[in-house]
Design an enzyme around this catalytic site. Structure first.
Site, mmCIF file in Angstrom:
data_model
loop_
_atom_site.group_PDB
_atom_site.id
_atom_site.type_symbol
_atom_site.label_atom_id
_atom_site.label_comp_id
_atom_site.label_asym_id
_atom_site.label_seq_id
_atom_site.Cartn_x
_atom_site.Cartn_y
_atom_site.Cartn_z
ATOM 1 N N SER A 122 0.823 -1.300 -0.001
ATOM 2 C CA SER A 122 0.156 0.074 -0.019
ATOM 3 C C SER A 122 0.743 1.322 0.036
ATOM 4 O O SER A 122 1.886 0.988 0.506
ATOM 5 C CB SER A 122 -0.698 -0.107 1.224
ATOM 6 O OG SER A 122 -1.525 1.371 1.524
ATOM 7 N N TYR A 170 -1.806 -1.371 10.723
ATOM 8 C CA TYR A 170 -1.957 -1.921 9.430
ATOM 9 C C TYR A 170 -0.799 -1.602 8.533
ATOM 10 O O TYR A 170 -0.329 -2.464 7.707
ATOM 11 C CB TYR A 170 -3.245 -1.198 8.892
ATOM 12 C CG TYR A 170 -3.338 -1.329 7.458
ATOM 13 C CD1 TYR A 170 -3.580 -2.710 6.990
ATOM 14 C CD2 TYR A 170 -3.216 -0.269 6.479
ATOM 15 C CE1 TYR A 170 -3.858 -2.757 5.519
ATOM 16 C CE2 TYR A 170 -3.302 -0.430 4.986
ATOM 17 C CZ TYR A 170 -3.606 -1.918 4.474
ATOM 18 O OH TYR A 170 -3.648 -2.065 3.091
ATOM 19 N N LYS A 200 2.202 -4.066 6.661
ATOM 20 C CA LYS A 200 2.416 -4.131 5.361
ATOM 21 C C LYS A 200 3.978 -3.859 5.101
ATOM 22 O O LYS A 200 4.684 -4.658 4.353
ATOM 23 C CB LYS A 200 1.808 -3.025 4.211
ATOM 24 C CG LYS A 200 0.343 -3.142 4.316
ATOM 25 C CD LYS A 200 0.020 -4.380 3.528
ATOM 26 C CE LYS A 200 -1.346 -4.494 3.223
ATOM 27 N NZ LYS A 200 -1.751 -5.878 2.699
ATOM 28 N N TYR A 259 -0.363 0.059 -3.790
ATOM 29 C CA TYR A 259 -1.820 0.453 -4.256
ATOM 30 C C TYR A 259 -1.825 1.880 -3.814
ATOM 31 O O TYR A 259 -1.566 2.148 -2.606
ATOM 32 C CB TYR A 259 -2.985 -0.300 -4.077
ATOM 33 C CG TYR A 259 -2.900 -1.592 -4.300
ATOM 34 C CD1 TYR A 259 -2.165 -2.320 -5.358
ATOM 35 C CD2 TYR A 259 -3.729 -2.441 -3.386
ATOM 36 C CE1 TYR A 259 -2.160 -3.881 -5.153
ATOM 37 C CE2 TYR A 259 -3.857 -3.888 -3.604
ATOM 38 C CZ TYR A 259 -2.931 -4.263 -4.405
ATOM 39 O OH TYR A 259 -3.158 -5.854 -4.626
HETATM 40 P P1 NAD Z 1 -10.906 -7.078 1.038
HETATM 41 O O1 NAD Z 1 -11.172 -6.998 2.576
HETATM 42 O O2 NAD Z 1 -12.322 -6.649 0.187
HETATM 43 O O3 NAD Z 1 -10.352 -8.403 0.652
HETATM 44 C C1 NAD Z 1 -9.303 -9.385 1.443
HETATM 45 C C2 NAD Z 1 -9.874 -10.569 1.373
HETATM 46 O O4 NAD Z 1 -9.149 -11.487 1.897
HETATM 47 C C3 NAD Z 1 -11.352 -10.717 2.013
HETATM 48 O O5 NAD Z 1 -12.248 -11.589 0.996
HETATM 49 C C4 NAD Z 1 -11.290 -11.597 3.372
HETATM 50 O O6 NAD Z 1 -12.338 -12.404 3.548
HETATM 51 C C5 NAD Z 1 -9.956 -12.339 3.074
HETATM 52 N N1 NAD Z 1 -9.127 -12.777 3.823
HETATM 53 C C6 NAD Z 1 -8.454 -11.770 4.989
HETATM 54 N N2 NAD Z 1 -7.811 -12.644 5.938
HETATM 55 C C7 NAD Z 1 -7.920 -13.850 5.854
HETATM 56 C C8 NAD Z 1 -7.276 -14.917 6.141
HETATM 57 N N3 NAD Z 1 -6.538 -14.958 7.320
HETATM 58 N N4 NAD Z 1 -7.643 -16.258 5.446
HETATM 59 C C9 NAD Z 1 -8.445 -16.230 4.213
HETATM 60 N N5 NAD Z 1 -8.728 -15.115 3.912
HETATM 61 C C10 NAD Z 1 -8.686 -14.188 4.480
HETATM 62 O O7 NAD Z 1 -9.692 -5.846 0.818
HETATM 63 P P2 NAD Z 1 -9.175 -5.183 -0.641
HETATM 64 O O8 NAD Z 1 -9.820 -4.016 -0.626
HETATM 65 O O9 NAD Z 1 -9.684 -6.372 -1.757
HETATM 66 O O10 NAD Z 1 -7.626 -5.670 -0.245
HETATM 67 C C11 NAD Z 1 -6.974 -6.564 -0.918
HETATM 68 C C12 NAD Z 1 -5.529 -6.340 -0.168
HETATM 69 O O11 NAD Z 1 -4.981 -5.333 -0.755
HETATM 70 C C13 NAD Z 1 -5.485 -6.340 1.279
HETATM 71 O O12 NAD Z 1 -4.022 -7.069 1.516
HETATM 72 C C14 NAD Z 1 -5.179 -4.868 1.502
HETATM 73 O O13 NAD Z 1 -4.401 -4.515 2.390
HETATM 74 C C15 NAD Z 1 -4.489 -4.230 0.295
HETATM 75 N N6 NAD Z 1 -4.645 -2.898 0.028
HETATM 76 C C16 NAD Z 1 -5.961 -2.482 -0.111
HETATM 77 C C17 NAD Z 1 -6.307 -1.186 -0.525
HETATM 78 C C18 NAD Z 1 -7.700 -0.706 -0.482
HETATM 79 O O14 NAD Z 1 -7.890 0.726 -0.484
HETATM 80 N N7 NAD Z 1 -8.730 -1.562 -0.754
HETATM 81 C C19 NAD Z 1 -5.180 -0.220 -0.535
HETATM 82 C C20 NAD Z 1 -4.080 -0.756 -0.230
HETATM 83 C C21 NAD Z 1 -3.674 -1.987 -0.191
HETATM 84 N N1 UFG Z 2 -12.139 11.970 3.202
HETATM 85 C C1 UFG Z 2 -13.113 12.749 3.722
HETATM 86 N N2 UFG Z 2 -14.087 12.260 4.234
HETATM 87 C C2 UFG Z 2 -14.515 11.087 4.593
HETATM 88 C C3 UFG Z 2 -13.452 10.008 4.116
HETATM 89 C C4 UFG Z 2 -12.307 10.682 3.469
HETATM 90 O O1 UFG Z 2 -12.991 14.156 3.500
HETATM 91 O O2 UFG Z 2 -15.536 10.663 4.988
HETATM 92 C C5 UFG Z 2 -10.768 12.414 2.739
HETATM 93 C C6 UFG Z 2 -9.632 12.219 3.562
HETATM 94 O O3 UFG Z 2 -9.330 13.152 4.425
HETATM 95 C C7 UFG Z 2 -8.487 11.910 2.338
HETATM 96 C C8 UFG Z 2 -9.370 11.707 1.279
HETATM 97 O O4 UFG Z 2 -10.788 11.828 1.533
HETATM 98 O O5 UFG Z 2 -8.239 13.444 1.920
HETATM 99 C C9 UFG Z 2 -9.210 10.039 0.889
HETATM 100 O O6 UFG Z 2 -9.424 9.463 2.277
HETATM 101 P P1 UFG Z 2 -9.882 7.571 2.167
HETATM 102 O O7 UFG Z 2 -10.112 7.374 3.561
HETATM 103 O O8 UFG Z 2 -10.554 7.327 0.951
HETATM 104 O O9 UFG Z 2 -8.295 7.299 1.706
HETATM 105 P P2 UFG Z 2 -6.845 7.569 2.461
HETATM 106 O O10 UFG Z 2 -5.877 8.136 1.494
HETATM 107 O O11 UFG Z 2 -7.001 8.096 3.837
HETATM 108 O O12 UFG Z 2 -6.352 6.054 2.640
HETATM 109 C C10 UFG Z 2 -6.197 5.047 1.948
HETATM 110 C C11 UFG Z 2 -6.621 3.570 2.279
HETATM 111 C C12 UFG Z 2 -5.676 3.085 3.090
HETATM 112 C C13 UFG Z 2 -4.321 3.263 2.555
HETATM 113 C C14 UFG Z 2 -3.914 4.621 1.874
HETATM 114 C C15 UFG Z 2 -2.842 4.817 1.362
HETATM 115 O O13 UFG Z 2 -8.029 3.415 2.990
HETATM 116 O O14 UFG Z 2 -5.701 1.834 3.595
HETATM 117 O O15 UFG Z 2 -5.162 5.058 1.326
HETATM 118 O O16 UFG Z 2 -2.877 4.038 0.360
HETATM 119 F F1 UFG Z 2 -3.330 3.000 3.665
#
Ligand code: NAD
Ligand code: UFG
Length: 346
Positions: free
Chosen positions: A124, A148, A152, A176
């Site tokens: 991330s 969290y 990572k 990401y």
């Molecule tokens: P998500 O929660 O939708 O998907 C994660 C999946 O993993 C879920 O289906 C959950 O049931 C499964 N899971 C979790 N722990 C498990 C375990 N111990 N055994 C088996 N299954 C398990 O999340 P996502 O948004 O699809 O994110 C996927 C990955 O990308 C995660 O590792 C997350 O940290 C990373 N990531 C997500 C974002 C974001 O904003 N969505 C940003 C940066 C990184």
């Molecule tokens: N924001 C608002 N109101 C809300 C939610 C968000 O104003 O209700 C603003 C935040 O202050 C920020 C922007 O919208 O300026 C984006 O916020 P998000 O919560 O959507 O995303 P973040 O960038 O804070 O965090 C995301 C993921 C994290 C990850 C991070 C960096 O949620 O897991 O990106 O990749 F770690």
């Protein structure tokens, strides 16, 4: 030969399963559905017209995982499974470290034992902490502020050590930026539990009338309109990057890190305006205090992924808003209210 997808039922995982199947890969999914619903995988099958094996168990279970490697021919793994809520990780650090780090150790041990040394990992942009400048390059200093983020960072370190110890491993760490949007079919998308923490699901639930108004966290940042700027990336673009990354690790040894973003930042107010335009709905909002831990600006330099993986994001924020809205309208309760796939495609 198959690609094993851990966490394949989740938001990014399900979109990646679609792109892998559409690219001709055979896949196997493991998920314990702790943050997802089996219906997402039924819809993946419906979208692609393809079948695949699904295992329901916790990745922490070494024996069950070993059985998957014993009974299938796996060539590479894409590892999405993990917990991802920053706030929850502060309240439940042990749960986060155990689920994210221990499960990754179990996975790598089993992979090592069965000689499967090709891995794509979901990292991330959170590992950049407060970036000293933007756009962010992969070699910027790493830091983070919550369990969290540490999970990572630690997993990245573990992967670097594994790669150092055995040159046969091919690993891609994908950082990401802000994944949003949904599949164009409107069949798969993101459905957070409870009140969303992230901007896009919050906006879309306000537009749907499920939430009253959006709280904009601060308008005094040093940005064009004072609100936070992020690099929003369409989840389908992200999914396509995983197909490129898995091909890359299959033919290359060593470890590589890639930023996955568009390279362009948008403010909260710009996102509201675009969502209003594409959905035709008004998004009432109120400016409130900054949210603790937020940075002013975060956007990627995505050129390394372009040069080495041949990947560039192709979808803009209009697509992201339009696809999010289609998913929201078609699935007001996410996958919970299980509708027959055929009735949702009309
Ligand atoms: P998500 O929660 O939708 O998907 C994660 C999946 O993993 C879920 O289906 C959950 O049931 C499964 N899971 C979790 N722990 C498990 C375990 N111990 N055994 C088996 N299954 C398990 O999340 P996502 O948004 O699809 O994110 C996927 C990955 O990308 C995660 O590792 C997350 O940290 C990373 N990531 C997500 C974002 C974001 O904003 N969505 C940003 C940066 C990184
Ligand atoms: N924001 C608002 N109101 C809300 C939610 C968000 O104003 O209700 C603003 C935040 O202050 C920020 C922007 O919208 O300026 C984006 O916020 P998000 O919560 O959507 O995303 P973040 O960038 O804070 O965090 C995301 C993921 C994290 C990850 C991070 C960096 O949620 O897991 O990106 O990749 F770690």
């Amino acid at each position: 030969m198959a690609i094993l997808v851990t966490g394949g039922a989740g938001y990014i995982g399900s979109h990646t399963c679609v792109e892998l199947l559409n690219s001709g890969f055979e896949i196997i999914v493991i998920d314990n559905y702790c943050n997802s619903n089996p219906e997402s995988l039924e819809r993946v099958k419906h979208i692609t017209g393809k079948e695949f094996k699904i295992y329901e168990f916790d990745l922490l279970n070494y024996e069950e995982l070993e059985n998957v490697f014993l009974t299938n021919d796996i060539e590479a793994v894409i590892h999405f499974a993990g917990l991802k809520a920053v706030g929850e990780s502060v309240k439940k650090p042990l749960m986060y470290y155990h689920n994210n780090i221990t499960a990754t150790l179990v996975l790598c041990k089993v992979m090592d034992k069965y000689g499967v040394k090709k891995l794509v990992f979901s990292s991330s942009a959170t590992v950049y902490g407060v970036p000293h400048q933007v756009p962010i390059l992969e070699d910027f200093p790493l830091s983070t502020t919550n369990p969290y983020g540490y999970s990572k960072l630690m997993i990245e370190e573990i992967m670097r050590d594994i790669s150092k110890s055995d040159a046969k491993w091919g690993i891609a760490l994908l950082r990401y930026f802000n994944p949003i949007g949904a599949h164009q079919s409107g069949l798969i998308g993101e459905h957070p539990n409870g009140i969303p923490n992230n901007l896009m699901p919050y906006i879309s639930q306000v537009a749907a009338g499920k939430l009253e108004q959006l709280m904009v966290f601060g308008n005094d940042y040093p940005t064009s309109d004072g609100t936070g700027v992020r690099d929003y990336i369409h989840v389908v673009d992200l999914a396509i990057a995983h197909v490129k990354a898995v091909k890359h690790v299959m033919y290359n040894q060593g470890i590589d890190t890639y930023n996955l973003g568009t390279g362009r930042g948008y403010s909260v107010l710009e996102m509201i305006k675009t969502f209003e335009k594409t959905s035709g709905k008004k998004i009432p909002y109120k400016i409130v205090e900054r949210r603790e831990g937020d940075v002013a600006m975060c956007y990627a330099d995505p050129l390394k992924a372009k040069h080495e993986l041949g990947w560039v994001a192709s979808k803009g924020i209009e697509d992201m808003c339009e696809d999010t809205w289609r998913w929201q309208v078609n699935n007001p309760n996410g996958y919970e209210q299980v509708t027959l796939v055929s009735s949702t495609t009309k």
